[in-house]
Design an enzyme around this catalytic site. Structure first.
Site, PDB file in Angstrom:
ATOM      1  N   GLN A   1     -10.204  -5.671  -4.510  1.00  0.00           N
ATOM      2  CA  GLN A   1      -9.497  -4.407  -4.343  1.00  0.00           C
ATOM      3  C   GLN A   1     -10.447  -3.304  -3.903  1.00  0.00           C
ATOM      4  O   GLN A   1     -10.139  -2.507  -3.026  1.00  0.00           O
ATOM      5  CB  GLN A   1      -8.816  -4.000  -5.657  1.00  0.00           C
ATOM      6  CG  GLN A   1      -7.569  -4.798  -5.948  1.00  0.00           C
ATOM      7  CD  GLN A   1      -6.584  -4.708  -4.802  1.00  0.00           C
ATOM      8  OE1 GLN A   1      -6.156  -3.624  -4.436  1.00  0.00           O
ATOM      9  NE2 GLN A   1      -6.263  -5.825  -4.215  1.00  0.00           N
TER      10      GLN A   1
ATOM     11  N   PHE B   1       0.820  -1.222   0.000  1.00  0.00           N
ATOM     12  CA  PHE B   1       0.000   0.000   0.000  1.00  0.00           C
ATOM     13  C   PHE B   1       0.848   1.264   0.000  1.00  0.00           C
ATOM     14  O   PHE B   1       0.465   2.277   0.561  1.00  0.00           O
ATOM     15  CB  PHE B   1      -0.961   0.003   1.189  1.00  0.00           C
ATOM     16  CG  PHE B   1      -1.845  -1.198   1.241  1.00  0.00           C
ATOM     17  CD1 PHE B   1      -2.845  -1.360   0.305  1.00  0.00           C
ATOM     18  CD2 PHE B   1      -1.667  -2.176   2.206  1.00  0.00           C
ATOM     19  CE1 PHE B   1      -3.663  -2.482   0.332  1.00  0.00           C
ATOM     20  CE2 PHE B   1      -2.481  -3.301   2.235  1.00  0.00           C
ATOM     21  CZ  PHE B   1      -3.482  -3.458   1.299  1.00  0.00           C
TER      22      PHE B   1
ATOM     23  N   ARG C   1     -11.426  -1.678 -18.867  1.00  0.00           N
ATOM     24  CA  ARG C   1     -11.460  -3.143 -18.911  1.00  0.00           C
ATOM     25  C   ARG C   1     -11.118  -3.698 -17.532  1.00  0.00           C
ATOM     26  O   ARG C   1     -10.094  -3.334 -16.948  1.00  0.00           O
ATOM     27  CB  ARG C   1     -10.429  -3.609 -19.943  1.00  0.00           C
ATOM     28  CG  ARG C   1     -10.063  -5.049 -19.786  1.00  0.00           C
ATOM     29  CD  ARG C   1     -10.307  -5.836 -21.040  1.00  0.00           C
ATOM     30  NE  ARG C   1     -10.332  -7.243 -20.706  1.00  0.00           N
ATOM     31  CZ  ARG C   1      -9.585  -8.156 -21.296  1.00  0.00           C
ATOM     32  NH1 ARG C   1      -8.777  -7.817 -22.269  1.00  0.00           N
ATOM     33  NH2 ARG C   1      -9.679  -9.420 -20.934  1.00  0.00           N
TER      34      ARG C   1
ATOM     35  N   ASN D   1     -10.337  -9.100 -14.153  1.00  0.00           N
ATOM     36  CA  ASN D   1     -10.798 -10.227 -13.343  1.00  0.00           C
ATOM     37  C   ASN D   1     -11.787  -9.650 -12.334  1.00  0.00           C
ATOM     38  O   ASN D   1     -11.414  -8.828 -11.495  1.00  0.00           O
ATOM     39  CB  ASN D   1      -9.573 -10.845 -12.643  1.00  0.00           C
ATOM     40  CG  ASN D   1      -9.910 -12.013 -11.741  1.00  0.00           C
ATOM     41  OD1 ASN D   1     -10.934 -12.013 -11.061  1.00  0.00           O
ATOM     42  ND2 ASN D   1      -9.036 -12.997 -11.713  1.00  0.00           N
TER      43      ASN D   1
ATOM     44  N   ILE E   1       1.512  -7.510  -4.738  1.00  0.00           N
ATOM     45  CA  ILE E   1       1.413  -6.925  -3.392  1.00  0.00           C
ATOM     46  C   ILE E   1       0.085  -7.312  -2.737  1.00  0.00           C
ATOM     47  O   ILE E   1      -0.413  -6.607  -1.872  1.00  0.00           O
ATOM     48  CB  ILE E   1       1.612  -5.391  -3.424  1.00  0.00           C
ATOM     49  CG1 ILE E   1       0.627  -4.703  -4.376  1.00  0.00           C
ATOM     50  CG2 ILE E   1       3.029  -5.051  -3.842  1.00  0.00           C
ATOM     51  CD1 ILE E   1       0.692  -3.173  -4.310  1.00  0.00           C
ATOM     52  N   GLY E   2      -0.447  -8.436  -3.186  1.00  0.00           N
ATOM     53  CA  GLY E   2      -1.716  -8.891  -2.630  1.00  0.00           C
ATOM     54  C   GLY E   2      -2.889  -8.601  -3.551  1.00  0.00           C
ATOM     55  O   GLY E   2      -4.019  -8.990  -3.278  1.00  0.00           O
TER      56      GLY E   2
ATOM     57  N   GLU F   1      -6.440   1.652  -5.883  1.00  0.00           N
ATOM     58  CA  GLU F   1      -6.512   2.723  -4.892  1.00  0.00           C
ATOM     59  C   GLU F   1      -7.796   3.529  -4.989  1.00  0.00           C
ATOM     60  O   GLU F   1      -7.955   4.526  -4.290  1.00  0.00           O
ATOM     61  CB  GLU F   1      -5.278   3.632  -5.039  1.00  0.00           C
ATOM     62  CG  GLU F   1      -4.016   2.895  -4.644  1.00  0.00           C
ATOM     63  CD  GLU F   1      -2.753   3.638  -5.015  1.00  0.00           C
ATOM     64  OE1 GLU F   1      -2.285   4.427  -4.208  1.00  0.00           O
ATOM     65  OE2 GLU F   1      -2.230   3.413  -6.124  1.00  0.00           O
TER      66      GLU F   1
ATOM     67  N   LYS G   1      -7.918   0.675 -16.606  1.00  0.00           N
ATOM     68  CA  LYS G   1      -7.669   1.741 -15.636  1.00  0.00           C
ATOM     69  C   LYS G   1      -7.474   1.071 -14.273  1.00  0.00           C
ATOM     70  O   LYS G   1      -8.288   0.260 -13.864  1.00  0.00           O
ATOM     71  CB  LYS G   1      -8.872   2.673 -15.537  1.00  0.00           C
ATOM     72  CG  LYS G   1      -9.179   3.479 -16.784  1.00  0.00           C
ATOM     73  CD  LYS G   1     -10.444   4.301 -16.536  1.00  0.00           C
ATOM     74  CE  LYS G   1     -10.707   5.300 -17.630  1.00  0.00           C
ATOM     75  NZ  LYS G   1     -11.932   6.095 -17.345  1.00  0.00           N
ATOM     76  N   GLY G   2      -6.419   1.412 -13.585  1.00  0.00           N
ATOM     77  CA  GLY G   2      -6.136   0.779 -12.304  1.00  0.00           C
ATOM     78  C   GLY G   2      -7.229   1.045 -11.275  1.00  0.00           C
ATOM     79  O   GLY G   2      -7.834   2.105 -11.255  1.00  0.00           O
TER      80      GLY G   2
HETATM   81 MO1  MOS Z   1       0.322   3.106  -3.834  1.00  0.00          MO
HETATM   82  S1  MOS Z   1       0.185   4.203  -2.110  1.00  0.00           S
HETATM   83  O1  MOS Z   1       0.713   4.320  -4.952  1.00  0.00           O
HETATM   84  O2  MOS Z   1       1.607   2.018  -3.470  1.00  0.00           O
END
Ligand code: MOS
Length: 759
Positions: A657, A243, A647, A650, A469-470, A724, A720-721
């Site tokens: 997330q 994170f 897109r 999964n 990272i999980g 976060e 698009k991520g």
């Molecule tokens: Mo994230 S806080 O940009 O690893």
């Protein structure tokens, strides 16, 4: 399909279970501190008792007398460590053991090495330090802090976005608000403790450390040690929560590497939970002043956002979320400014949605206050100010389904049944409040490289130094290769987290899926191209003479309109065992040297507001709070979020997330805060019993709605991520709901029972 494995809608991939799930739940996944090494010595950190001054004298006699102690590294004997410059892969310029100066409480002052962890810990307690002490400045409101303009001193925020005449707009607006908010210091508490393990073989150093950027660590630790980066390998195949906290490297890495060299043994240092609060990074506290002016029907004519952020004395860490808030709605005039307040603290760093969480909490809270002032529905206020063009330069959004997210979440939540009158929705002893807010996160991308191999037996290997990272990186990267190469996910083996592989950017800014899937897509397409050309060129192939563009790769066969050939046959005809392609990809507009810079440990991300078009993922969150009429206990029985992220690779991992983000958002509203003793500039609740985070009992109904979206402009994969996005806006939605329930507007996070006691 189920709640945890949502049915894919348009432009969404299958909810493939995580390929590493079994390894993780059975304990077979090897985290960096689990790697078995022969003759391992254990290192325990000693940290300072003061926040500002110098080490006058260290007394190591008692510590050295502990049986099993091998060596103690201090500033008196570790001077070969080089100070590092803050930025990119380096978390801080504070260089413990390179100098006697103390910049913050809990700074590393020694590393004790022993045959056992217990002996090292015992000895660490016995190290005695004397200091020349100066009075520290703890943070906002402390004497002796220094305030500077972010744009004057940082590389990451060179300009405060502004347009038009805000003062004039506010003066002439029918309705105005002028409000201040604050967010607290927050500390990462990943389940996996911070750790570094170093082993030398001759002049070759291997570092096992949970890292969101192995290439960055490789080059940073080489600099810290003054050695050739070609002699360093960093391995981080699994990370138990990051994170942002494992993004840039902290000086511990080089200290442990030096220790291993000094005693000619591998050394492992696992940082205690308490020491994690001061020897790594954290989310700094922020303050905000927001002014908005609007017409009676809710059209915003002026928006002003000034932020203040705490940072350390030597480093200019800043998040500057005004880059997003200044562009989120179709305001008329805009004025923004970001200030940094330097205090005697460790250097802050990234924590999930670093800019957006605090800055959008302020903006979205102000939007709710404006809606109340206008006597307008808060959803309608967002609709009236929705825009396909950001207001500063008039740049278009590549896609922006914000109101679709609002509408889907509102419908599921039952928002139409809301009585807007404050305190009107009581049930027995519980005051009910409903609130909502916007979630927004930039679509970041970087340059990356990957190697993909398709073997004649249909197995696939993908190699890139991206990071799990999980989030499910092994799985979604594997899905992209499986899809393009027409094999099942079980045939794909993905290797990540190792500088022996081609480089990928920092696993930050939620860029990994977009960046790495675009890169893997490119490598796979090169393999397809080779295969298809071979297929149509072979005279005796059933596909001979066809147009390669018409060919498809599916189920281990190459196909075109009825005709098909097995991969194994095609490979046999080619006299080839495998095709391997190395691909480099970078987003449009990137400097050509970006890949070389990445190889040299510098990762540049672009996207969001940093290009010719605005690239953002959006969402809307609705919450119900219940506040007990007598005790003022605050509960969140329901939260609904609808999100679009282009897109979706999964639906299972995407939902996870977003769900985790919303839970973190609840924590940011009601739980998380690092308490600071202002006299000592010292964190007080350095443990996870007093540093509150949501537990299962705090989370009741939680719904994630994935809104279909197609965006062909962001990147070739259309991704698009989302990592976060989910925790942005949650706190503002909760604060709005608390107001709706009680009539009390709490502008300082976290919102606690005691804030609601007086009437
Ligand atoms: Mo994230 S806080 O940009 O690893």
């Amino acid at each position: 399909m189920s709640v945890t494995a949502p049915e894919p809608k348009r432009n969404m991939g299958q909810p493939v279970p995580r390929v590493d799930a079994r390894l993780k739940v059975t304990g077979e996944a090897r985290y960096p501190a689990d790697v078995p090494l022969n003759n391992l010595a254990h290192g325990v950190l000693v940290t300072s008792d003061i926040a500002r001054g110098r080490i006058k004298r260290l007394d190591l006699a008692e510590a050295k007398a502990v049986q099993g102690v091998i060596e103690i590294l201090t500033h008196e004997n570790a001077r070969e460590l080089k100070p590092l410059a803050f930025g990119n892969a380096v978390a801080t310029s504070i260089s413990p053991l390179a100098e006697p100066r103390i910049w913050h409480d809990g700074q590393i002052i020694a590393l004790v090495l022993a045959d056992t962890y217990e002996a090292a810990r015992e000895a660490a307690y016995r190290v005695k330090a004397e200091y020349d002490t100066e009075p520290p400045s703890a943070g906002f409101g402390s004497a002796g802090t220094e305030t500077v303009l972010a744009k004057d001193v940082t590389e990451t925020h060179k300009e405060d976005p502004a347009v038009g005449d805000v003062e004039a707009a506010l003066r002439s607006a029918a309705v105005t608000i002028d409000v201040e908010y604050s967010t607290p210091t927050q500390h990462h508490n990943p389940i996996e403790l911070f750790s570094t393990t170093c082993a030398w073989a001759g002049d070759q150093l291997t570092v096992y450390e949970p890292s969101q950027f192995v290439y960055g660590y490789k080059h940073a630790v080489a600099k810290q040690l003054g050695i050739d980066p070609r002699n360093v390998r960093v391995i981080s195949q699994y990370i138990g929560g990051a994170f942002g906290s494992k993004g840039p490297m902290t000086p511990r890495t080089g200290i442990v590497a030096l220790a291993a060299k000094r005693i000619n043994r591998p050394v492992r240092c696992v940082v205690t939970r308490q020491q994690g609060f001061t020897t790594t990074t954290y989310r700094a506290e922020t303050r905000h002043r927001i002014r908005i002016g609007a017409t009676p029907d809710g059209k915003i004519t002026g928006f002003s956002h000034e932020g203040w952020e705490i940072t350390s004395r030597p480093d200019a860490y800043v998040v500057a979320g005004t880059d997003t808030t200044s562009r989120l709605y179709g305001y008329g005039a805009v004025w923004t400014r970001v200030n940094m307040v330097k205090a005697d603290r460790n250097t802050p760093g990234y924590m999930r949605s670093p800019p957006e969480l605090p800055y959008n909490y302020a903006l979205e809270s102000a939007m709710d206050e404006l809606a109340v002032a206008l006597k307008m529905d808060p959803v309608e206020l967002r609709r009236v100010n929705d825009t396909m063009k950001e207001p500063i330069k008039g740049l278009p959004y590549t896609s922006r389904p914000l109101m679709q997210c609002y509408d889907e979440a509102a419908a599921s939540f039952g928002w139409s049944k809301r009585n807007p009158a404050v305190g009107s929705m009581r049930e027995d002893d519980w005051l009910i409040g409903w609130g909502c807010a916007t979630a927004v996160y930039p679509t970041n991308m970087g340059a990356a490289a990957a190697r993909v191999r398709l073997s004649s037996d249909g197995s696939v290997r993908v190699q890139t130094a991206a990071h799990e990272i999980g989030t499910g990186a092994y799985t979604v990267i594997g899905q992209m290769a499986a899809e393009r190469l027409g094999v099942g996910i079980e045939a794909v083996n993905v290797e990540l987290g190792d500088t022996a592989l081609p480089p990928a950017p920092v696993a930050g800014g939620s860029n990994t899926t977009a960046t790495v899937c675009s890169t893997v897509l490119k490598a796979c397409d090169a393999i397809r191209d080779k295969l298809f050309r071979a297929a149509v060129a072979a005279k005796d192939s059933p596909l001979a003479g066809r147009d390669p563009a018409q060919l498809e790769l599916r189920g281990g066969t190459v196909q075109a309109g009825g005709a098909s050939e097995k991969l194994s046959d095609l490979f046999a005809r080619m006299g080839s065992g495998a095709i391997e392609e190395y691909a480099e990809w970078m987003p449009a507009g990137f400097a050509p040297e970006s890949i070389q810079k990445l190889y040299n440990g510098t990762s540049t991300l672009k996207g969001g507001s940093k290009g010719d078009k605005m690239m953002y993922a959006f969402g809307a969150e609705f919450v119900e709070v219940r506040i007990h009429a007598r005790t003022r206990e605050i509960r969140v029985p329901r939260i609904v979020g609808a999100f679009a992220g282009g897109r979706i690779m999964n639906t299972r991992t995407a939902r996870s997330q977003l769900m985790g983000g919303m839970i973190w958002g609840i924590g940011s509203a009601l739980h998380e805060k690092t308490e600071i003793d202002p006299r000592a500039a010292r964190y007080l609740n350095k443990n996870i019993s007093e540093y509150l985070i949501p537990v299962n009992a705090d989370i009741q109904q939680l719904e994630v709605i994935l809104v279909p979206e197609e965006d062909r402009e962001v990147n070739p994969a259309g991704i698009k991520g989302l990592g976060e996005l989910g925790n942005v806006g949650t706190a503002a939605a909760i604060a709005a709901a608390v107001y709706h329930a009680t009539g009390k507007r709490i502008r300082d996070l976290p919102i606690r029972l005691e804030n609601l006691l007086s009437t």
